[in-house]
Design a protein around this motif. Sequence first.
Motif, mmCIF file in Angstrom:
data_model
loop_
_atom_site.group_PDB
_atom_site.id
_atom_site.type_symbol
_atom_site.label_atom_id
_atom_site.label_comp_id
_atom_site.label_asym_id
_atom_site.label_seq_id
_atom_site.Cartn_x
_atom_site.Cartn_y
_atom_site.Cartn_z
ATOM 1 N N PRO A 90 48.692 38.829 37.177
ATOM 2 C CA PRO A 90 49.595 37.861 37.807
ATOM 3 C C PRO A 90 50.993 37.915 37.171
ATOM 4 C CG PRO A 90 47.842 36.755 36.567
ATOM 5 C CD PRO A 90 47.520 38.209 36.543
ATOM 6 N N PRO A 91 52.004 38.227 37.954
ATOM 7 C CA PRO A 91 53.349 38.438 37.392
ATOM 8 C C PRO A 91 53.908 37.252 36.597
ATOM 9 C CG PRO A 91 53.260 39.156 39.674
ATOM 10 C CD PRO A 91 51.954 38.476 39.396
ATOM 11 N N LEU A 92 53.579 36.037 37.031
ATOM 12 C CA LEU A 92 54.131 34.888 36.288
ATOM 13 C C LEU A 92 53.519 34.791 34.896
ATOM 14 C CD1 LEU A 92 54.297 32.220 39.131
ATOM 15 C CD2 LEU A 92 56.233 33.058 37.793
ATOM 16 N N SER A 93 52.254 35.145 34.779
ATOM 17 C CA SER A 93 51.622 35.141 33.446
ATOM 18 C C SER A 93 52.263 36.219 32.577
ATOM 19 C CB SER A 93 50.116 35.394 33.548
ATOM 20 O OG SER A 93 49.499 34.340 34.224
ATOM 21 N N LEU A 94 52.467 37.410 33.145
ATOM 22 C CA LEU A 94 53.125 38.482 32.381
ATOM 23 C C LEU A 94 54.462 37.984 31.848
ATOM 24 C CD1 LEU A 94 52.711 41.640 34.679
ATOM 25 C CD2 LEU A 94 51.567 41.234 32.490
ATOM 26 N N ARG A 95 55.193 37.359 32.738
ATOM 27 C CA ARG A 95 56.555 36.908 32.430
ATOM 28 C C ARG A 95 56.562 35.839 31.330
ATOM 29 N NH1 ARG A 95 60.783 36.467 36.637
ATOM 30 N NH2 ARG A 95 62.176 34.767 36.141
ATOM 31 N N LEU A 96 55.694 34.847 31.478
ATOM 32 C CA LEU A 96 55.728 33.740 30.516
ATOM 33 C C LEU A 96 55.094 34.132 29.182
ATOM 34 C CD1 LEU A 96 55.219 30.546 32.719
ATOM 35 C CD2 LEU A 96 57.283 31.823 32.211
ATOM 36 N N ILE A 97 54.168 35.079 29.221
ATOM 37 C CA ILE A 97 53.619 35.599 27.950
ATOM 38 C C ILE A 97 54.720 36.353 27.199
ATOM 39 C CG2 ILE A 97 52.056 37.322 26.948
ATOM 40 C CD1 ILE A 97 50.020 36.521 29.164
ATOM 41 N N LYS A 98 55.463 37.202 27.922
ATOM 42 C CA LYS A 98 56.566 37.948 27.281
ATOM 43 C C LYS A 98 57.538 36.968 26.612
ATOM 44 C CE LYS A 98 60.495 40.995 28.388
ATOM 45 N NZ LYS A 98 60.961 42.182 29.082
ATOM 46 N N GLU A 99 57.918 35.961 27.359
ATOM 47 C CA GLU A 99 58.873 34.977 26.835
ATOM 48 C C GLU A 99 58.331 34.309 25.571
ATOM 49 O OE1 GLU A 99 61.490 32.344 29.791
ATOM 50 O OE2 GLU A 99 59.572 31.456 29.270
ATOM 51 N N ALA A 100 57.065 33.916 25.617
ATOM 52 C CA ALA A 100 56.472 33.203 24.479
ATOM 53 C C ALA A 100 56.331 34.128 23.266
ATOM 54 C CB ALA A 100 55.110 32.619 24.875
ATOM 55 N N VAL A 101 55.955 35.376 23.488
ATOM 56 C CA VAL A 101 55.781 36.292 22.360
ATOM 57 C C VAL A 101 57.118 36.527 21.653
ATOM 58 C CG1 VAL A 101 55.272 38.705 21.754
ATOM 59 C CG2 VAL A 101 53.665 37.396 23.154
ATOM 60 N N TYR A 102 58.202 36.669 22.422
ATOM 61 C CA TYR A 102 59.511 36.849 21.766
ATOM 62 C C TYR A 102 59.932 35.606 20.992
ATOM 63 C CZ TYR A 102 60.171 41.512 23.504
ATOM 64 O OH TYR A 102 60.024 42.854 23.699
ATOM 65 N N ALA A 160 38.822 32.400 42.355
ATOM 66 C CA ALA A 160 38.154 33.712 42.494
ATOM 67 C C ALA A 160 37.064 33.863 41.442
ATOM 68 C CB ALA A 160 39.183 34.835 42.377
ATOM 69 N N PHE A 161 37.344 33.395 40.238
ATOM 70 C CA PHE A 161 36.317 33.463 39.186
ATOM 71 C C PHE A 161 35.077 32.677 39.611
ATOM 72 C CE2 PHE A 161 34.102 31.648 35.565
ATOM 73 C CZ PHE A 161 33.802 32.792 34.833
ATOM 74 N N ILE A 162 35.312 31.457 40.095
ATOM 75 C CA ILE A 162 34.178 30.597 40.481
ATOM 76 C C ILE A 162 33.424 31.200 41.669
ATOM 77 C CG2 ILE A 162 33.631 28.301 41.453
ATOM 78 C CD1 ILE A 162 36.069 27.315 39.638
ATOM 79 N N GLU A 163 34.173 31.795 42.581
ATOM 80 C CA GLU A 163 33.535 32.406 43.776
ATOM 81 C C GLU A 163 33.033 33.828 43.512
ATOM 82 O OE1 GLU A 163 36.601 32.039 46.748
ATOM 83 O OE2 GLU A 163 36.382 29.847 46.852
ATOM 84 N N LYS A 164 33.174 34.264 42.292
ATOM 85 C CA LYS A 164 32.697 35.603 41.874
ATOM 86 C C LYS A 164 33.271 36.719 42.744
ATOM 87 C CE LYS A 164 28.372 33.825 39.880
ATOM 88 N NZ LYS A 164 29.016 33.503 38.599
ATOM 89 N N ARG A 165 34.590 36.681 42.905
ATOM 90 C CA ARG A 165 35.278 37.740 43.641
ATOM 91 C C ARG A 165 36.543 38.127 42.876
ATOM 92 N NH1 ARG A 165 39.762 35.439 45.909
ATOM 93 N NH2 ARG A 165 39.656 33.211 46.230
ATOM 94 N N LYS A 166 37.190 39.216 43.314
ATOM 95 C CA LYS A 166 38.440 39.642 42.658
ATOM 96 C C LYS A 166 39.595 38.773 43.133
ATOM 97 C CE LYS A 166 39.817 43.820 41.433
ATOM 98 N NZ LYS A 166 40.159 45.224 41.437
ATOM 99 N N PRO A 167 40.444 38.315 42.237
ATOM 100 C CA PRO A 167 41.591 37.509 42.689
ATOM 101 C C PRO A 167 42.633 38.359 43.409
ATOM 102 C CG PRO A 167 41.721 37.915 40.345
ATOM 103 C CD PRO A 167 40.423 38.508 40.793
ATOM 104 N N LYS A 168 43.365 37.698 44.294
ATOM 105 C CA LYS A 168 44.502 38.381 44.941
ATOM 106 C C LYS A 168 45.767 37.646 44.526
ATOM 107 C CE LYS A 168 44.837 40.167 48.943
ATOM 108 N NZ LYS A 168 44.994 40.150 50.396
ATOM 109 N N PHE A 169 46.442 38.184 43.542
ATOM 110 C CA PHE A 169 47.614 37.501 43.009
ATOM 111 C C PHE A 169 48.841 37.762 43.870
ATOM 112 C CE2 PHE A 169 45.080 38.138 39.005
ATOM 113 C CZ PHE A 169 44.732 36.807 38.873
ATOM 114 N N GLU A 170 49.692 36.752 43.959
ATOM 115 C CA GLU A 170 50.876 36.884 44.814
ATOM 116 C C GLU A 170 52.191 36.705 44.067
ATOM 117 O OE1 GLU A 170 50.647 34.642 48.415
ATOM 118 O OE2 GLU A 170 48.711 35.531 48.966
ATOM 119 N N GLY A 171 52.087 36.402 42.783
ATOM 120 C CA GLY A 171 53.328 36.272 42.010
ATOM 121 C C GLY A 171 54.081 34.983 42.302
ATOM 122 N N ARG A 172 53.330 33.953 42.697
ATOM 123 C CA ARG A 172 53.983 32.667 42.940
ATOM 124 C C ARG A 172 53.101 31.543 42.438
ATOM 125 N NH1 ARG A 172 52.016 30.296 47.926
ATOM 126 N NH2 ARG A 172 50.554 31.715 48.896
#
Length: 258
Positions: free
Chosen positions: A201-213, A246-258
Amino acid sequence: MNKYQYIKVESRDSIGFLVLNRPKVLNALNRKMVREIVEALEAFDHDDSIKVIVLSGEGRAFAAGADIDEMAEDDSIRLELLNQFADWDRIALIKKPIIGAVHGFALGGGFELALCCDVLFAAENAQFGFPEINIGVMPGAGGTQRLTKLMGKTKALEWLWLGEPMSAKEALHYGVVNRLIAPEILMEETTRFAQKLATKPPLSLRLIKEAVYKAVDYSLYEGMQFERKNFYLLFSSYDQKEGMKAFIEKRKPKFEGR
Ligand code: CO8
């Protein structure tokens, strides 16, 4: 069409590839080239179809430093007025992951550019170093700061003072690079890693980067407060709802970056 003079850009499978392209002078970085790099990074950062950026060099080097011919006659006042490092500062504002693929020389400003990447993959033939001392100067685009934060004061001083190159193996040992890769599969392996990141998920990537710096500059307490706010923020995203559903429904998530 490539609108740049000193770099090449290409987008493929959600990855933005930026290639330094002055191979005749080992991708020596002149000011226009740095401006082009920054503009291309920002364009990728604002392009919704791009999830991850990969930075590499054409020819036999990543980059052998700032263009010595361009700066040989500079003086302090001209440099102050030029304020060229304002361009470099913009690199730190890029929100998407930047993966550096380094082969051959990454020296001086070229090493500093590599250190601006979030993750570095190095070919076994890569050589990193700050030879500025041998031409009567010192790093100016963050080298003394970023290298020291990565490897500690004593080791950084040794390299900065001696101006000798560091092998890819040493760079790995000191945590300067993430992985060593055979030169012939450097781009393949870097792309594979970028592709993995591009499924996240792009927002997680983004906010993790910010927090790590923030961890580099903040106290533990301040950093944790910052991390918490980013954690809360993700609960406003579609991708958090989708990921957990998706985790609860036991399927792959479809992330949209929002
Ligand atoms: N600037 C300009 N031209 C360069 C540079 C450079 N940094 N590095 C290599 N070149 C050119 C050479 O002049 C040569 O050109 P030509 O064919 O026209 O003579 C061509 O690239 C190929 O280089 P060599 O023939 O020297 O290749 P070798 O394999 O014999 O040697 C080396 C490779 C060891 C990398 C050698 O080229 C070298 O020592 N280069 C300079 C390395 C250096 O000192 N880098 C630090 C520069 S100072 C700096 O980066 C300050 C950063 C400050 C902030 C950043 C602002 C952008």
